[in-house]
Design an enzyme around this catalytic site. Structure first.
Site, PDB file in Angstrom:
ATOM      1  N   LYS A   1      88.531  64.439  12.677  1.00 33.75           N
ATOM      2  CA  LYS A   1      87.978  63.404  13.786  1.00 33.75           C
ATOM      3  C   LYS A   1      86.989  63.501  14.354  1.00 33.75           C
ATOM      4  CE  LYS A   1      88.545  65.116  17.400  1.00 33.75           C
ATOM      5  NZ  LYS A   1      87.892  66.428  17.450  1.00 33.75           N
TER       6      LYS A   1
ATOM      7  N   ASP B   1      85.427  64.019  21.291  1.00 36.16           N
ATOM      8  CA  ASP B   1      85.757  65.234  20.829  1.00 36.16           C
ATOM      9  C   ASP B   1      87.253  65.894  20.945  1.00 36.16           C
ATOM     10  OD1 ASP B   1      85.612  67.784  19.053  1.00 36.16           O
ATOM     11  OD2 ASP B   1      84.136  68.477  20.849  1.00 36.16           O
TER      12      ASP B   1
ATOM     13  N   SER C   1      75.410  71.672   3.198  1.00 39.32           N
ATOM     14  CA  SER C   1      74.153  70.870   3.402  1.00 39.32           C
ATOM     15  C   SER C   1      73.243  71.031   2.312  1.00 39.32           C
ATOM     16  CB  SER C   1      73.485  71.243   4.630  1.00 39.32           C
ATOM     17  OG  SER C   1      73.498  72.741   5.052  1.00 39.32           O
TER      18      SER C   1
ATOM     19  N   HIS D   1      81.040  61.232   8.140  1.00 34.26           N
ATOM     20  CA  HIS D   1      82.572  61.178   7.819  1.00 34.26           C
ATOM     21  C   HIS D   1      82.585  59.751   6.924  1.00 34.26           C
ATOM     22  CE1 HIS D   1      84.218  63.823  11.169  1.00 34.26           C
ATOM     23  NE2 HIS D   1      83.355  64.393  10.567  1.00 34.26           N
TER      24      HIS D   1
END
Length: 386
Positions: A90, A175, A30, A72
């Site tokens: 994912k 999740d 980041s 993503h």
């Protein structure tokens, strides 16, 4: 290879790159400072100040996207447009439309887009699938199971996943429930066509931000939780078989228990991800426990058994095998069972169906209804011949 994201899963990807024989060129996080710190911790030589620098580096052929879910799509798309293969955590995207767009882009560019549904890589999961392909279980009667964790049990637990802006509109199901659905569909050879779901939030408020103030003082602002802690789903397959799934991130003592039972007309199978070295096989005249053994069983079980029987394998071995297969696909091979962008699209559709069903309290179709062809008008008919 470069990893984007310096959290826990980024470290897992970094280790898997090396285990698969790849070269970890660098990591981007980041901030430039965090990128440098992660590069030092992981022993990566590259220093990338931002994601644009990764895209500009022609020596980078593969990008591992391990950032919060909302990032993503943007990072995967940019990497694909820069001509780089992508391994994207994912969910591939927080909407099915975005997942479809990414998958189409990869297909058109001739690039590999892989999604780590890594539980496919337990050797005994492959053994169950091979036995199903041989017809050992007969017609499916019932598919059931659960995926339970407890990492969000405390009312003071917090994560970026809780905020829909970062994690997407679904948390527990997207999740971990997504893993269960992918695994059961792949092992059994069925597709879930309709479902009805209910989502629940058991902890109404959690610490704002990272919750660091609670960790040190037990005080600080709280925010309303807008994503689910638990989910229950009733599913129906394309052949009319029923399935049930319970999902929880607040089940005390359950750390990462993905469990399924597949009941067929001739035999049944049970797999527990927390005890992956054995599976239970049931038959009308009794039951037995099968132990992972590279000297016996299906070719895929033997291929993925990296250690002798009795030397436990687990999650990290699955991840290493997945990354190795993704790199094999990049080399032009066709490894068995590699989860790709199409599987990411499939997962996104199931997640959206769960959200729609929970909101409407109805049964919902997983796959979109086919669009009926539109009869051409006189004008369009003329245009088509012009």
């Amino acid at each position: 290879m470069v990893v984007s994201g310096a959290g826990m899963i980024g470290a897992v990807h970094a280790a898997a790159i090396r285990a698969a024989g790849g070269e970890l060129a660098g990591v981007v996080a980041s901030t430039p400072e965090r990128s440098a710190r992660a590069a030092d911790e992981w022993g990566a030589p590259g220093r990338y100040p931002d994601f644009a620098a990764v895209l500009a580096d022609d020596s980078v052929s593969v990008v591992h996207v391990c950032t919060p879910n909302a990032l993503h799509v943007g990072q995967a798309e940019a990497a694909l447009r820069a001509g780089k293969h992508v391994i994207c955590e994912k969910p591939l995207a927080t909407t099915a439309a975005d997942a479809e767009r990414l998958t189409g882009l990869a297909r058109e560019a001739g690039l590999v887009l892989a999604v780590p549904f890594v539980y496919r890589y337990h050797p005994l999961v492959r053994e169950i699938r091979e036995r199903r392909l041989r017809g050992e279980f007969g017609a499916w009667q019932l598919l059931h199971g659960s995926y339970l964790q407890d990492w969000m049990l405390s009312e003071n637990a917090m994560s970026w996943r809780v905020d829909p802006a970062d994690g997407g509109p679904s948390r527990a199901f997207a999740d971990i429930g997504s893993h269960w659905c992918d695994l059961v569909e792949w092992v059994t050879g069925v597709r879930f066509t309709t479902l009805t779901a209910r989502l629940g939030t058991t902890v109404a408020t959690r610490p704002a931000g990272t919750g660091a103030s609670f960790a040190t003082t037990g005080e600080g602002p709280r925010v309303r939780v807008r994503t689910e802690d638990v989910a229950t789903v009733l599913l129906r397959t394309d052949g009319g078989v029923l399935g049930t799934l319970a999902v929880s991130q607040v089940s005390a003592g359950r750390k990462n228990r993905l469990w399924f039972e597949l009941d067929g007309s001739a035999a049944s199978a049970v797999f527990d991800q927390e005890s992956p070295e054995t599976v239970w096989l049931g038959a009308p005249d009794g039951a037995r426990v099968l132990v992972r053994d590279p000297n016996h069983g299906s070719a895929e079980q033997r291929r993925l058994s990296r250690l002798p029987a009795g030397h436990a394998q687990g999650y990290a071995d699955c991840f290493n095998s997945f990354v190795a297969d993704a790199y094999a696909a990049i080399r032009g091979e066709a490894p068995e069972g590699l989860p790709t962008g199409e599987d990411g699209v499939r997962s996104a559709r199931i997640v959206e169906a769960v959200l729609t069903s929970s909101a409407s309290l109805t049964w919902v179709d997983v796959d979109p209804a086919p669009t009926a062809p539109v009869a051409p008008t006189a004008l369009t008919a003329l245009e088509s011949t012009a």
